[in-house]
Design a protein around this motif. Structure first.
Motif, short mmCIF file in Angstrom:
data_model
loop_
_atom_site.label_atom_id
_atom_site.label_comp_id
_atom_site.label_asym_id
_atom_site.label_seq_id
_atom_site.Cartn_x
_atom_site.Cartn_y
_atom_site.Cartn_z
N THR A 169 0.93 -1.14 -0.01
CA THR A 169 -0.01 0.16 -0.01
C THR A 169 0.85 1.23 -0.08
O THR A 169 1.82 1.36 0.86
N ILE A 170 0.61 2.01 -1.07
CA ILE A 170 1.12 3.42 -0.92
C ILE A 170 0.24 4.41 -0.38
O ILE A 170 -1.03 4.22 -0.38
N ALA A 171 0.70 5.13 0.55
CA ALA A 171 0.05 6.27 1.04
C ALA A 171 -0.09 7.59 0.11
O ALA A 171 1.05 7.92 0.06
N SER A 172 -1.11 8.03 -0.36
CA SER A 172 -0.96 9.12 -1.22
C SER A 172 -0.66 10.45 -0.70
O SER A 172 -0.19 11.36 -1.52
N VAL A 173 -1.02 10.72 0.54
CA VAL A 173 -0.87 11.81 0.82
C VAL A 173 0.67 12.37 1.30
O VAL A 173 1.54 11.69 1.66
N GLY A 174 1.00 13.64 0.50
CA GLY A 174 2.09 14.37 0.90
C GLY A 174 3.32 13.48 0.11
O GLY A 174 4.34 13.95 0.14
N LEU A 175 2.93 12.59 -0.98
CA LEU A 175 4.09 12.20 -1.80
C LEU A 175 4.95 13.26 -2.76
O LEU A 175 6.02 13.11 -2.87
N ALA A 176 4.13 14.29 -2.80
CA ALA A 176 4.86 15.25 -3.46
C ALA A 176 5.58 16.38 -2.88
O ALA A 176 6.27 17.28 -3.38
N HIS A 177 6.09 16.04 -1.55
CA HIS A 177 6.98 16.90 -0.81
C HIS A 177 8.26 17.14 -1.35
O HIS A 177 8.71 18.25 -1.03
N ASN A 178 8.80 16.34 -1.82
CA ASN A 178 10.31 16.38 -2.51
C ASN A 178 10.35 16.08 -3.97
O ASN A 178 11.49 15.95 -4.58
N SER A 179 9.26 16.46 -4.54
CA SER A 179 8.85 16.23 -6.02
C SER A 179 9.53 17.49 -6.75
O SER A 179 9.36 18.58 -6.57
N PRO A 180 10.20 17.15 -7.69
CA PRO A 180 10.56 18.29 -8.54
C PRO A 180 9.51 19.10 -9.35
O PRO A 180 9.60 20.18 -9.92
N TYR A 181 8.42 18.32 -9.42
CA TYR A 181 7.03 19.11 -10.01
C TYR A 181 6.49 20.25 -8.78
O TYR A 181 5.85 20.97 -9.37
N PHE A 182 6.96 20.01 -7.73
CA PHE A 182 6.41 21.07 -6.53
C PHE A 182 7.40 22.34 -6.58
O PHE A 182 8.28 21.86 -6.00
N ALA A 183 6.87 23.39 -6.75
CA ALA A 183 7.52 24.57 -6.27
C ALA A 183 6.58 25.52 -5.44
O ALA A 183 5.63 25.89 -5.85
N ILE A 184 7.10 25.88 -4.19
CA ILE A 184 6.05 26.24 -3.17
C ILE A 184 5.56 27.75 -3.85
O ILE A 184 4.66 28.12 -3.63
N GLU A 185 6.65 28.57 -4.50
CA GLU A 185 6.42 29.65 -4.96
C GLU A 185 5.37 29.71 -6.11
O GLU A 185 4.48 30.62 -6.29
N LYS A 186 5.26 28.50 -6.87
CA LYS A 186 3.99 28.58 -7.86
C LYS A 186 2.68 27.84 -7.37
O LYS A 186 1.62 27.67 -8.22
N HIS A 187 2.64 27.23 -5.87
CA HIS A 187 1.51 26.73 -5.37
C HIS A 187 0.83 25.69 -6.22
O HIS A 187 -0.33 25.56 -6.31
#
Length: 359
Positions: A45-63
């Motif tokens: 089982t993968i937990a879907s919550v928070g998987l993007a926290h270290n993803s290159p797709y996620f830029a905090i400034e772009k929300h």
């Protein structure tokens, strides 16, 4: 034991062993752990919550956190399935309490998840989000027959569908967010597995007129626990904490060391910013929080539909604290765990755990 072991079939999927590895959020049970559990014949089982926290797709400034998480969920399912092989069964645990719950469910289904397990709230709209994916099995997490009945009646009336299984979670022993509304309710005898599992088994047989499996969760560690669950009528078990401290686990080595070091007096209950009780290790961060002296990093995801920190700043950003734990920041992380964390004394291989349980 194998000869007397129940057969666990969820929808069209039947693993070799009646075991589900529990979903542990923010990349504790990511694709590597889930894939190896599935490869060994259980359900990963993968937990879907928070998987993007270290993803290159996620830029905090772009929300664009929600967009990134959708991409990463699909990639995680693909990676887990590539590890698991053609016969491996991969589930995704999606929390109802998430702001992007519907998107995570759809991403899981689109990515090829075999099963979606859903709790931290009542998954009343889960069939709607998966209506185009008829092979995906749907499994609510409940703590009582009352919750199972409410979900079933709603699904039957609105979607003409029944759940494919129920996971019955015991708040007194489970990890992370618990199936109770208050800390006092965590230890309610009515929510113990000995009471709740037979109640849900009876509800499935007598009210639903079905033979879907009931899966016991919370406090599962060894073969004795499996046998106890099966004696209550469960067709399978779900285990989280023991799998978190494996070589294949996706968490950092420091996270795993925190599990190894934990003693009974270190395991505490807290009021989560989500408004639910949670079980965690009492590290410096949690100790300060319990004393009312917590400092929080800024909210970066708006991840919860109901978040006390976002509304009042009275608590802390749970996403930031869980990320800190996952990467091994002992001073500032929130290290969720089950009561069995006190039994962890080494890092294990997934294959060794499953062999010990079933072979």
């Amino acid at each position: 034991m194998n000869q007397n072991m129940p057969k666990l079939k969820i929808g069209k999927y039947q693993p070799k062993y009646p075991l589900i590895q529990g979903g542990m959020g923010v990349d504790i049970s990511g694709p590597n752990l889930a894939g190896h559990v599935a490869k060994c014949g259980a359900i990963g089982t993968i937990a879907s919550v928070g998987l993007a926290h270290n993803s290159p797709y996620f830029a905090i400034e772009k929300h664009n956190y929600f967009d990134a998480n959708e991409i990463v969920v699909k990639e995680a399912v693909a990676k887990a399935k590539s590890i698991a092989g053609p016969d491996g069964i991969v589930a995704v645990n999606c929390m109802v309490a998430l702001t992007d719950y519907d998107r995570q469910v759809r991403a899981s289904a689109e990515g090829g998840a075999n099963i979606i397990i859903s709790g931290a709230g009542l998954p009343l709209r889960l069939p709607d989000y998966t209506k185009d994916f008829h092979d995906v099995a749907l499994v609510p997490i409940v703590s009582s027959a009352k919750a199972a009945s409410l979900i079933t009646r709603h699904w039957e009336k609105k979607y003409n569908r029944q759940p494919d299984a129920f996971v019955v979670e015991e708040p007194a022993t489970a990890g992370g967010h618990l199936g109770a509304t208050t800390i006092e309710q965590v230890y309610d005898p009515a929510l113990r597995l000995e009471k709740a599992v037979p109640d849900v088994v009876r509800f499935v047989a007598e009210e639903m007129k079905s033979d879907i499996p009931v899966i016991a969760a919370g406090g599962i560690w060894d073969r004795k626990d499996l046998e106890r669950a099966f004696s209550l009528g469960a067709k399978g078990v779900q285990m989280g904490t023991r799998f978190a401290c494996t070589y294949e686990g996706d968490a950092s080595d420091r996270f795993k060391q925190a599990y190894i070091d934990a003693k009974e007096e270190d395991v505490v209950l807290i009021h989560s910013p989500a408004g639910l009780p949670g079980r965690a290790i009492k590290n410096p961060f949690v100790a300060k929080y319990l004393e009312g002296e917590v400092e929080s990093k800024p909210c970066f995801a708006n991840c919860l539909t109901h978040c006390r920190y976002r509304k009042t700043h009275e608590t802390f950003c749970i996403a930031a604290a869980l990320v800190d734990a996952q990467v091994g920041n002992w001073e500032t992380g929130l290290f969720f765990c089950g009561s069995n964390v006190v039994k962890v004394n080494k890092v294990e291989h997934v294959s060794d755990i499953i062999s010990e349980l079933f072979e």
